[in-house]
Design a protein around this motif. Structure first.
Motif, PDB file in Angstrom:
ATOM      1  N   GLY A 119       6.861   7.179 -10.781  1.00  0.00           N
ATOM      2  CA  GLY A 119       7.485   7.989 -11.321  1.00  0.00           C
ATOM      3  C   GLY A 119       5.550   8.648 -10.866  1.00  0.00           C
ATOM      4  O   GLY A 119       4.615   8.046  -9.871  1.00  0.00           O
ATOM      5  N   THR A 120       4.965   8.897 -12.044  1.00  0.00           N
ATOM      6  CA  THR A 120       3.661   9.980 -11.740  1.00  0.00           C
ATOM      7  C   THR A 120       2.619   8.419 -11.559  1.00  0.00           C
ATOM      8  O   THR A 120       2.152   7.909 -12.419  1.00  0.00           O
ATOM      9  N   ALA A 121       1.064   8.826 -10.402  1.00  0.00           N
ATOM     10  CA  ALA A 121       0.526   7.481  -9.810  1.00  0.00           C
ATOM     11  C   ALA A 121      -0.936   8.393  -9.939  1.00  0.00           C
ATOM     12  O   ALA A 121      -0.723   9.390  -9.384  1.00  0.00           O
ATOM     13  N   GLN A 122      -2.210   7.800 -10.346  1.00  0.00           N
ATOM     14  CA  GLN A 122      -3.312   7.890 -10.277  1.00  0.00           C
ATOM     15  C   GLN A 122      -3.580   6.872  -9.245  1.00  0.00           C
ATOM     16  O   GLN A 122      -3.238   5.971  -9.554  1.00  0.00           O
ATOM     17  N   PHE A 123      -4.113   7.327  -8.135  1.00  0.00           N
ATOM     18  CA  PHE A 123      -4.931   7.203  -7.141  1.00  0.00           C
ATOM     19  C   PHE A 123      -6.710   6.851  -6.605  1.00  0.00           C
ATOM     20  O   PHE A 123      -6.913   8.106  -6.455  1.00  0.00           O
ATOM     21  N   LEU A 124      -7.513   6.127  -6.777  1.00  0.00           N
ATOM     22  CA  LEU A 124      -8.585   6.140  -6.190  1.00  0.00           C
ATOM     23  C   LEU A 124      -8.976   6.319  -5.189  1.00  0.00           C
ATOM     24  O   LEU A 124      -8.867   4.677  -4.546  1.00  0.00           O
ATOM     25  N   VAL A 125      -9.105   7.419  -4.493  1.00  0.00           N
ATOM     26  CA  VAL A 125      -9.414   7.268  -2.533  1.00  0.00           C
ATOM     27  C   VAL A 125     -11.054   7.646  -2.198  1.00  0.00           C
ATOM     28  O   VAL A 125     -10.977   9.076  -2.681  1.00  0.00           O
ATOM     29  N   PRO A 126     -11.053   6.711  -1.653  1.00  0.00           N
ATOM     30  CA  PRO A 126     -12.675   7.590  -1.402  1.00  0.00           C
ATOM     31  C   PRO A 126     -12.309   8.911  -0.621  1.00  0.00           C
ATOM     32  O   PRO A 126     -11.670   8.846   0.453  1.00  0.00           O
ATOM     33  N   ALA A 127     -13.131   9.704  -0.329  1.00  0.00           N
ATOM     34  CA  ALA A 127     -13.339  10.891  -0.314  1.00  0.00           C
ATOM     35  C   ALA A 127     -13.388  10.586   1.893  1.00  0.00           C
ATOM     36  O   ALA A 127     -13.164  11.561   2.580  1.00  0.00           O
ATOM     37  N   GLY A 128     -13.462   9.656   2.212  1.00  0.00           N
ATOM     38  CA  GLY A 128     -14.352   9.733   3.594  1.00  0.00           C
ATOM     39  C   GLY A 128     -13.133   8.938   4.442  1.00  0.00           C
ATOM     40  O   GLY A 128     -13.016   8.027   5.597  1.00  0.00           O
ATOM     41  N   ALA A 129     -11.978   9.121   3.278  1.00  0.00           N
ATOM     42  CA  ALA A 129     -10.795   7.851   4.120  1.00  0.00           C
ATOM     43  C   ALA A 129     -10.825   8.293   4.610  1.00  0.00           C
ATOM     44  O   ALA A 129     -10.143   9.413   5.078  1.00  0.00           O
ATOM     45  N   ASP A 130      -9.398   8.070   5.950  1.00  0.00           N
ATOM     46  CA  ASP A 130      -9.407   8.828   7.038  1.00  0.00           C
ATOM     47  C   ASP A 130      -7.748   9.799   7.101  1.00  0.00           C
ATOM     48  O   ASP A 130      -7.071   8.942   6.000  1.00  0.00           O
ATOM     49  N   GLY A 131      -7.799  11.299   7.080  1.00  0.00           N
ATOM     50  CA  GLY A 131      -6.526  11.924   6.897  1.00  0.00           C
ATOM     51  C   GLY A 131      -7.569  12.757   5.721  1.00  0.00           C
ATOM     52  O   GLY A 131      -6.858  13.354   5.428  1.00  0.00           O
ATOM     53  N   VAL A 132      -8.482  12.928   4.823  1.00  0.00           N
ATOM     54  CA  VAL A 132      -8.983  13.094   3.713  1.00  0.00           C
ATOM     55  C   VAL A 132     -10.035  14.040   4.718  1.00  0.00           C
ATOM     56  O   VAL A 132     -10.720  14.062   4.825  1.00  0.00           O
TER      57      VAL A 132
ATOM     58  N   VAL B 223      -8.304  19.857  -1.374  1.00  0.00           N
ATOM     59  CA  VAL B 223      -8.919  18.552  -0.242  1.00  0.00           C
ATOM     60  C   VAL B 223      -7.650  18.361   0.761  1.00  0.00           C
ATOM     61  O   VAL B 223      -6.273  18.194  -0.574  1.00  0.00           O
ATOM     62  N   ARG B 224      -7.261  17.979   1.595  1.00  0.00           N
ATOM     63  CA  ARG B 224      -6.153  18.216   1.662  1.00  0.00           C
ATOM     64  C   ARG B 224      -5.721  16.116   2.262  1.00  0.00           C
ATOM     65  O   ARG B 224      -6.467  15.669   1.998  1.00  0.00           O
ATOM     66  N   PHE B 225      -4.669  15.460   2.549  1.00  0.00           N
ATOM     67  CA  PHE B 225      -4.176  13.957   2.391  1.00  0.00           C
ATOM     68  C   PHE B 225      -3.268  14.368   3.385  1.00  0.00           C
ATOM     69  O   PHE B 225      -2.233  14.347   3.142  1.00  0.00           O
ATOM     70  N   ASP B 226      -3.627  14.008   4.481  1.00  0.00           N
ATOM     71  CA  ASP B 226      -2.871  13.594   5.616  1.00  0.00           C
ATOM     72  C   ASP B 226      -2.392  12.167   6.039  1.00  0.00           C
ATOM     73  O   ASP B 226      -3.074  11.538   7.172  1.00  0.00           O
ATOM     74  N   GLY B 227      -1.442  11.860   5.657  1.00  0.00           N
ATOM     75  CA  GLY B 227      -0.835  10.382   6.150  1.00  0.00           C
ATOM     76  C   GLY B 227      -2.189   9.664   5.559  1.00  0.00           C
ATOM     77  O   GLY B 227      -2.651   8.800   6.301  1.00  0.00           O
ATOM     78  N   VAL B 228      -2.732   9.634   4.698  1.00  0.00           N
ATOM     79  CA  VAL B 228      -3.792   8.685   3.987  1.00  0.00           C
ATOM     80  C   VAL B 228      -2.923   7.331   3.262  1.00  0.00           C
ATOM     81  O   VAL B 228      -2.163   7.547   2.367  1.00  0.00           O
ATOM     82  N   ARG B 229      -3.709   6.123   4.663  1.00  0.00           N
ATOM     83  CA  ARG B 229      -3.215   5.199   4.027  1.00  0.00           C
ATOM     84  C   ARG B 229      -4.389   4.573   2.674  1.00  0.00           C
ATOM     85  O   ARG B 229      -5.427   4.234   3.184  1.00  0.00           O
ATOM     86  N   VAL B 230      -4.188   3.598   1.163  1.00  0.00           N
ATOM     87  CA  VAL B 230      -4.276   4.002   1.096  1.00  0.00           C
ATOM     88  C   VAL B 230      -3.644   2.036   0.407  1.00  0.00           C
ATOM     89  O   VAL B 230      -2.397   1.995   0.523  1.00  0.00           O
ATOM     90  N   ALA B 231      -4.119   1.171  -0.274  1.00  0.00           N
ATOM     91  CA  ALA B 231      -4.412  -0.479  -0.956  1.00  0.00           C
ATOM     92  C   ALA B 231      -3.590   0.005  -1.939  1.00  0.00           C
ATOM     93  O   ALA B 231      -3.686   0.927  -2.562  1.00  0.00           O
TER      94      ALA B 231
ATOM     95  N   GLY C 290       0.886  -1.051  -0.561  1.00  0.00           N
ATOM     96  CA  GLY C 290       0.125   0.264  -0.326  1.00  0.00           C
ATOM     97  C   GLY C 290       0.580   1.118   0.488  1.00  0.00           C
ATOM     98  O   GLY C 290       2.320   1.617  -0.009  1.00  0.00           O
ATOM     99  N   PHE C 291       0.172   2.219   0.045  1.00  0.00           N
ATOM    100  CA  PHE C 291       0.734   3.722   0.188  1.00  0.00           C
ATOM    101  C   PHE C 291       0.706   4.938   0.844  1.00  0.00           C
ATOM    102  O   PHE C 291      -1.376   4.520   1.268  1.00  0.00           O
ATOM    103  N   ARG C 292       1.234   5.527   1.109  1.00  0.00           N
ATOM    104  CA  ARG C 292       0.736   6.896   2.227  1.00  0.00           C
ATOM    105  C   ARG C 292       0.736   7.885   1.353  1.00  0.00           C
ATOM    106  O   ARG C 292       1.754   8.595   1.106  1.00  0.00           O
ATOM    107  N   LEU C 293      -0.569   8.753   0.781  1.00  0.00           N
ATOM    108  CA  LEU C 293      -0.618   9.947   0.411  1.00  0.00           C
ATOM    109  C   LEU C 293      -0.059  11.379   1.628  1.00  0.00           C
ATOM    110  O   LEU C 293      -1.036  11.172   2.667  1.00  0.00           O
ATOM    111  N   GLU C 294       0.302  12.195   1.117  1.00  0.00           N
ATOM    112  CA  GLU C 294       0.868  13.411   1.705  1.00  0.00           C
ATOM    113  C   GLU C 294       0.494  14.204   0.883  1.00  0.00           C
ATOM    114  O   GLU C 294       1.627  14.484   0.225  1.00  0.00           O
TER     115      GLU C 294
END
Lengths: 376, 409
Positions: free
Chosen positions: A179-192, A209-217, A151-155
């Motif tokens: 390189g540049t990637a795209q992630f499909l992140v639920p707006a209700g995820a923790d840290g959004v 939209v702020r992404f503070d340490g948002v963890r995605v699979a 997974g990844f951590r978005l900041e």
């Protein structure tokens, strides 16, 4: 915008027009005032039932177009909805769908999300601009760092995200080591966290939209890092929708201004009889025909995924982006003082056209892209 | 080879093979300027080749020497002919304006004789319309044709006749009844350019080229068979010419074959120019180049859209003025872009250098806005005929021509 429409296409557009006029006449948009909050979700779900979200999606993923040419159908729909200044997530959701469909089969599977978007059960938006930044989709400052356990951590932060307050899913561009990637992140995820922004276009809300340490699979990835094809496809679809909806509004305001020129008298004759104005009407008529020509050529190229599509969408955006404002401001001028009042419709269309001029690359940014694509 | 059942793809394949075997490559062609007489001999020779190969007059009817095929076949041929030396200089005005007008309003004999000869490369036609005394007010012309038995005797002067020195015949509009209102007393004549009494001079333009001519008629005698259309109905004929001219100048004629402009003063390639100037990294210059490409691309798209719209009946014929007006805007924008992109080299350059053409090209920036009717006339046509706005006041409407006030210049 197109001269020959099938009876299915005509029915599709007439249904869209009726549906829009019934629920969102211009007066309702004017009444929302400057505090744009977006649109009614049930209304969007019913719009999805009419096919507004299905056009770019193949049938095996729950979609389907009207004519077999989904991009051209979408352009026609955008033109119709631009004539009525529709709210809703037509551009946002279809741009995301374009990317998801382009990336389908190249990375993690998003069939379930695609189907929910097509059904209108969920709304998505492309989070691509960053605070203080200009159009530069392949150089995000927002980072996605791979985690040891997968997974990844978005900041980072995004802004000017259309329908951010209503979106269930955000398609986020991010820098990764590959390189540049795209992630499909639920707006209700923790840290959004989403903050509303002020939008010039009264019918469309935007947010930061702020992404503070948002963890995605890992499964949130769309396509593969470093593969920019989906981003390009999203941009192409967004530009076609922008240009087409602006064409619709231009024709409506031009016709209204022409009627005004016949009805309004000065010094005992209709102002339509003055050559100083006739010549400006001739220029505007010419530019609108050219806007339609270049938009329809761009839509056809994106439809066919032709090698020239990247150039032709930028040509259309550069031309329509600037000429639409020239036409609308001259419509204001010909109306006189009434043209700059809150009660008049002109500013509603000028707001939309200015937003479309400025977002997804300004005309000048697209001119430079055209020069680059010509080998400079 | 005029089998109308032949598919476009088969026609295209046949054209491709024939072009490769018969037509010279453009890269090998001598750089003859359009105002060089040798250019005209060459164009006639190339047209004879096209005719011998069965690829001339693609959209002209078979009975007048053409192939009688739809425009899509001509487009396919023009696409295949890219990169080959083509008789481009015959497109405007000979084929797309003069022959197109004869096809509309000429006598059966005129159509058979002149359209056929043009398609065979034996004859070139031009227009004698504008006069020194009037530009946009064409119907106010004063060249007169008077009866002498069954013949006509013509006196007067014409100007701005494009490529007249390369032509054999000119469509000449003259006043045959000065007692009638100005549009009603005109007659069109097909005048041999070498008729006794006709003197032709070439006009030197500000950029040094001389493709335009002026003619003086001193008792030029023409027989009745030279009248095109009916006597005193010349305005109907001229209107067809003007319509075909707007269509051709805008780029939408079905009677032109091959793409491109005659190389009187060819337009420098802006991308190449910027590279040579070492300015490719300058964002302002890149913006300028992008804008030039945007304008020419949109112009092509507009021509295609409006041609299709008129052909399909979705737009009225008056819409032909729309690409005509945009063409002028595009040429002006391009000339401006070239000067900006060239920087200091637009003013001073070594002889024969591409930069030299930038400044010269700029001197004739307004050409697209003046030729084939001015942009102001195009704006009148669009506002009045396409948008139905009130017509301009005219102080000469319905008044006998010989009672209309005229200026002294």
């Amino acid at each position: 915008m197109e001269f020959e429409l099938s009876s299915d296409q005509k029915l599709f557009l007439a249904t869209a027009r009726d549906f829009l006029e019934k629920d969102y006449p211009l007066d309702r948009i004017r009444r929302t005032g400057e505090e744009t909050t977006g649109f009614d979700r049930d209304w969007w779900a019913r719009a999805a039932e009419l096919g507004w979200t299905a056009l770019l999606v193949p049938e095996e993923l729950g979609g389907g177009s009207i004519s077999g040419n989904g991009v051209r159908d979408l352009a026609l729909l955008a033109e119709e909805l631009g004539t009525g200044l529709a709210p809703g997530a037509l551009l946002a959701t279809n741009a995301v769908l374009a990317g998801l469909v382009a990336a389908h089969g190249t990375g993690p599977d998003h069939t379930a999300e695609i189907e929910a978007l097509v059904a209108g059960e969920s709304i998505a938006s492309w989070a691509v601009y960053e605070p203080e930044g200009q159009w530069d989709p392949l150089a995000p400052a927002l980072t996605a760092s791979p985690l040891d356990g997968g997974g990844f951590r978005l900041e980072g932060a995004k802004d000017r995200v259309e329908a951010a307050g209503q979106a269930d899913l955000l398609l986020v561009t991010a820098a990764t080591p590959d390189g540049t990637a795209q992630f499909l992140v639920p707006a209700g995820a923790d840290g959004v966290t989403v903050e509303p922004q002020r939008s010039l276009d009264l019918a469309r809300a935007f947010g930061a939209v702020r992404f503070d340490g948002v963890r995605v699979a890992e499964s949130a990835l769309v396509g593969r890092p470093g593969d920019d094809r989906a981003v390009e496809r999203q941009l192409q679809v967004a530009l076609v929708v922008q240009c087409a909806e602006v064409c619709g509004g231009l024709v409506r305001m031009f016709d209204a201004t022409l009627r005004w020129a016949f009805d309004r008298y000065a010094f005992g004759r209709p102002i339509a009889s003055y050559q100083a104005l006739k010549h400006r009407f001739a220029d505007k008529r010419t530019w609108i025909e050219a806007c339609q020509a270049t938009t329809s050529a761009a839509a056809a190229a994106v439809q066919e995924e032709s090698a020239d599509a990247a150039r032709l969408v930028s040509v259309a955006k550069a031309f329509v982006g600037d000429r639409s404002l020239a036409v609308l401001q001259d419509c204001v001028q010909i109306h006189g003082g009434i043209g700059v009042t809150w009660e008049h419709d002109l500013h509603l269309f000028l707001r939309r056209a200015t937003a479309d001029h400025s977002l997804y690359g300004t005309p000048d940014e697209h001119r430079r892209r055209v020069a680059g694509l010509a080998g400079l | 080879m005029t089998d109308t059942t032949e598919s476009i793809e088969s026609f295209r394949a046949r054209a491709r093979a024939w072009l490769a075997d018969n037509m010279p490559r453009l890269a090998d062609a001598a750089r003859l300027s359009g105002d060089d007489p040798a250019h005209w001999e060459r164009a006639r020779e190339l047209q004879r080749k096209l005719h011998a190969g069965g690829f001339a007059g693609i959209c002209f009817p078979e009975e007048y020497g053409g192939l009688g095929l739809p425009y899509a076949y001509q487009q396919a041929f023009s696409e295949e002919a890219e990169g080959y030396e083509m008789p481009i200089v015959l497109n405007i005005p000979s084929f797309s304006i003069c022959c197109a007008t004869l096809l509309d309003v000429g006598s059966e004999e005129q159509k058979r004789e002149h359209i056929g000869a043009a398609i065979r490369g034996e004859e070139v036609l031009c227009q004698f319309l504008s006069e020194p005394s009037g530009g946009s007010d064409l119907a106010g012309l004063i060249t007169r044709a008077e009866r002498d038995g069954e013949n006509w005797v013509i006196n007067g002067a014409k100007i701005w006749s494009t490529f007249a020195y390369g032509a054999d015949y000119g469509l000449c509009l003259a006043r045959t009844d000065p007692e009638k209102p100005k549009h009603d007393g005109l007659t069109m004549f097909l005048m041999p350019t070498r008729a006794p009494g006709l003197t032709m001079n070439r006009i030197r333009m500000s950029d040094g080229t001389d493709e335009f001519c002026e003619e003086f008629f001193d008792n030029v005698v023409l027989g009745p068979e030279h009248v095109v259309g009916r006597v005193n109905d010349g305005w109907t004929v001229a209107s067809r010419q003007l319509y075909h001219e707007r269509t051709a100048v805008g780029g939408g004629s079905i009677y032109t074959s091959g793409y491109g402009q005659p190389p009187t003063r060819s337009r420098p390639d802006i991308v190449d120019l910027v590279r040579r100037a070492g300015r490719a990294a300058d964002p302002d210059v890149r913006r300028t180049v992008g804008e030039a490409i945007v304008m020419s691309t949109v112009h092509e798209q507009l021509v295609e859209r409006v041609s299709a719209g008129i052909e399909g009946g979705h737009l009225p014929p008056a819409a032909a003025s729309v690409p005509r007006l945009f063409h002028a805007e595009e040429t002006e924008a391009h000339a401006d872009a070239l000067v900006r992109a060239a920087g200091a080299s637009a003013a001073v350059a070594s002889a024969g250098n591409a930069f030299e053409d930038v400044g010269l090209h700029y001197l004739c920036r307004q050409a697209g806005s003046l030729g084939g009717g001015s942009s102001e006339m195009a704006r009148n046509l669009i506002s009045e005929r396409l948008l139905g706005m009130p017509r301009e006041q005219a102080a000469d409407r319905g008044i006998p021509f010989n009672q209309i006030k005229r200026g002294t210049r």
